[in-house]
Design an enzyme around this catalytic site. Structure first.
Site, short mmCIF file in Angstrom:
data_model
loop_
_atom_site.label_atom_id
_atom_site.label_comp_id
_atom_site.label_asym_id
_atom_site.label_seq_id
_atom_site.Cartn_x
_atom_site.Cartn_y
_atom_site.Cartn_z
CG ASP A 105 -1.92 1.08 1.25
OD1 ASP A 105 -1.69 2.12 0.60
OD2 ASP A 105 -2.96 0.92 1.92
CE LYS A 109 -6.92 10.78 0.70
NZ LYS A 109 -8.07 10.19 1.37
CG ASP A 141 0.50 0.70 -8.26
OD1 ASP A 141 0.82 0.37 -7.10
OD2 ASP A 141 -0.49 1.40 -8.51
C1 LIG Z 1 -1.23 -4.38 -1.43
S1 LIG Z 1 -1.04 -5.98 -0.73
C2 LIG Z 1 0.27 -6.69 -1.70
C3 LIG Z 1 0.36 -8.18 -1.52
C4 LIG Z 1 1.47 -8.87 -2.32
N1 LIG Z 1 2.80 -8.42 -1.93
C5 LIG Z 1 1.24 -8.69 -3.79
O1 LIG Z 1 1.98 -7.90 -4.40
O2 LIG Z 1 0.34 -9.33 -4.32
C6 LIG Z 1 -0.19 -5.60 0.78
C7 LIG Z 1 -0.24 -6.75 1.79
O3 LIG Z 1 0.58 -6.41 2.90
C8 LIG Z 1 -0.12 -6.67 4.10
N2 LIG Z 1 0.38 -5.70 5.08
C9 LIG Z 1 0.24 -4.36 5.03
N3 LIG Z 1 0.88 -3.78 6.04
C10 LIG Z 1 1.44 -4.79 6.76
C11 LIG Z 1 2.23 -4.83 7.94
N4 LIG Z 1 2.59 -3.70 8.55
N5 LIG Z 1 2.63 -6.02 8.40
C12 LIG Z 1 2.28 -7.18 7.77
N6 LIG Z 1 1.53 -7.20 6.65
C13 LIG Z 1 1.12 -6.03 6.15
C14 LIG Z 1 -1.57 -6.46 3.75
O4 LIG Z 1 -2.44 -7.16 4.62
C15 LIG Z 1 -1.63 -7.00 2.33
O5 LIG Z 1 -1.93 -8.38 2.29
#
Ligand SMILES: C[S@@+](CC[C@H](N)C(=O)[O-])C[C@H]1O[C@@H](n2cnc3c(N)ncnc32)[C@H](O)[C@@H]1O
Length: 198
Positions: A105, A109, A141
């Protein structure tokens, strides 16, 4: 049946890869592994390496574990824990060969930039966790997060940037990358190598 879920006895104990896999050897971590498409393909392609997926969402952890078990992959584990906590407090220094941080993510913002994992004080934590010559591989991205990471890494002085051509080595697309590419979004990538501190 293999059980790929890793649940430590003690969340305050520092872990070596052998505590997770029962043996030493090349050890790679996928931070925020999501639905695990990348993690499972890597584990199948490199049976001699061990892969740990870090993911905070229970449903995703369960999904990745059940697919790893069905495929009989005994070199992959998934740990439900927060990424920074894991690296800073649970991982033995100097033991990660490659750290994958893929399509996270971007917190676009400005008032949310503090939520990005890559911060000035995160990079020494990452540097410490990597083995000598260890690599940090990042894809996004989001151009803004990409430039943010390049800038923070350059200012840290802890890593050099290495080449990363599309087919330089086996590196499957992640589930999110496939979604972004279907929407014709560009994917930015950077590969960094740990420098020795002087
Ligand atoms: C946007 S997804 C991308 C998943 C994967 N890397 C992909 O490219 O398909 C981000 C993932 O990171 C996990 N995530 C976000 N922040 C995290 C954190 N601080 N610790 C562990 N997991 C986290 C979210 O739950 C999510 O499954």
């Amino acid at each position: 049946m293999i059980n790929p879920a890793f649940i430590p006895d003690d969340f305050f104990k520092v872990l070596a890869p052998s505590d997770i896999f029962g043996a030493d050897g090349p050890f790679e971590v996928d931070l925020g592994c999501g639905d695990g498409g990348f993690l499972l393909q890597m584990a199948a392609h490199y049976p001699e390496r061990r892969f740990l997926g870090i993911e905070r969402l229970l449903g995703r952890v369960r999904g990745v574990c059940s697919r790893a078990a069905v495929r009989g992959l005994d070199n992959v584990k998934v740990f439900r824990v927060e990424s920074r906590y894991f690296l800073e407090w649970m991982m033995q220094p100097g033991c990660i060969s490659r750290l994958h941080y893929l399509c996270p993510d971007p917190w676009p913002k400005e008032r949310h930039h503090k939520n990005r994992l890559v911060q000035e004080d995160f990079l020494p934590v990452l540097h410490r966790s990597l083995s000598d010559g260890g690599e940090f591989l990042f894809k996004t991205d989001h151009e803004g997060y990409f430039l943010w990471v390049l800038d923070h890494v350059a200012r840290s002085g802890l890593f050099s940037r290495a080449s990363w051509d599309e087919d330089e080595f086996f590196y499957p697309r992640t589930d999110f990358q496939l979604q972004w590419e279907a929407m014709r979004k560009p994917i930015y990538r950077a590969r960094f190598i740990k420098l020795q501190k002087v």
